[in-house]
Design an enzyme around this catalytic site. Sequence first.
Site, PDB file in Angstrom:
ATOM      1  N   PRO A   2       0.823  -1.215   0.000  1.00  0.00           N
ATOM      2  CA  PRO A   2       0.000   0.000   0.000  1.00  0.00           C
ATOM      3  C   PRO A   2       0.856   1.264   0.000  1.00  0.00           C
ATOM      4  O   PRO A   2       1.853   1.351   0.717  1.00  0.00           O
ATOM      5  CB  PRO A   2      -0.790  -0.113   1.308  1.00  0.00           C
ATOM      6  N   GLU A   3       0.483   2.227  -0.831  1.00  0.00           N
ATOM      7  CA  GLU A   3       1.166   3.517  -0.893  1.00  0.00           C
ATOM      8  C   GLU A   3       0.172   4.593  -0.467  1.00  0.00           C
ATOM      9  O   GLU A   3      -0.917   4.272   0.001  1.00  0.00           O
ATOM     10  CB  GLU A   3       1.703   3.745  -2.323  1.00  0.00           C
ATOM     11  N   LYS A  58       2.779   7.049   4.177  1.00  0.00           N
ATOM     12  CA  LYS A  58       2.104   5.746   4.226  1.00  0.00           C
ATOM     13  C   LYS A  58       1.662   5.387   5.643  1.00  0.00           C
ATOM     14  O   LYS A  58       1.228   4.266   5.885  1.00  0.00           O
ATOM     15  CB  LYS A  58       3.040   4.659   3.700  1.00  0.00           C
TER      16      LYS A  58
END
Length: 272
Positions: A2-3, A58
């Site tokens: 995930p970014e 993040k």
Amino acid sequence: MPELPEVETIARGLRQRLPGLVISSVRCRFTGVIVADAGCFRRSLRGAAVEGVARHGKYLFLRLSGGLDVAVHLRMTGQVLLLPRRMLPDRHTHLEVFFRGSGDKLVFRDVRKFGRCELLTGGIGRFVREKRLGPDALTVKSGHLWSRLQGTRRGLKAALLDQGVLAGLGNIYTDEVLFRCRLSPLRPAAALTRRQTERLTETIHELLREAIRRKGTSISDYVDPQGARGGFQHVLMVYGREGSPCPRCGAAIVKSRVAGRGTWSCPHCQQG
Ligand SMILES: [Zn+2]
């Protein structure tokens, strides 16, 4: 992994549901997910009210009453989910947070077990400074990014992946940004002009906003708090597309290795 757009999508989902709820109990099934003492984490959260949800790069933050925050980093495969309270946890569920008078529970689930939750007592600003995180990619000013890039001897891709230079971009969005700006991933970061950095910053903002509108990119495990996949994987232009024609010039996209990461680019468009 995930970014920024995926973490922002999760933050927005939680923001609609959590503020105002009071934590009644915390169940931790794998204490390795908690940075520092899991018992202290559980006791500190019990009775605290959720005041808000924040994000930097993040990192996701639950803002709690009493000046407490919980920092969450999903790393490779972490998921933050809102599930029915009575739903049985599976073997990848490491943390469950229950709320007074709510039929929902907040769950941290992680197949690879690299994700972490950390209780903060000194505020988010201090945490960001201690982690030496750069400015957030969604709001960074071009002049700020330019001075950060001036301070590195690395190539552009390596610099943009460095969370100390800019917080939020990972492998997928970095490749997409560089393609859209026609910049080589190997170009020395410090050689970017102010004008090019303005264009780069605008492109980063546009790309991230578009990805957030599409609720992120689901290539492996990422889902939003309701378990829905994102949609940005359908509009990626170079990432994961080696051998496919460049959407701009038709040349075959190539895959190389830059900064230790698989890197997709157009050999024709991205020579600058
Ligand atoms: Zn091209």
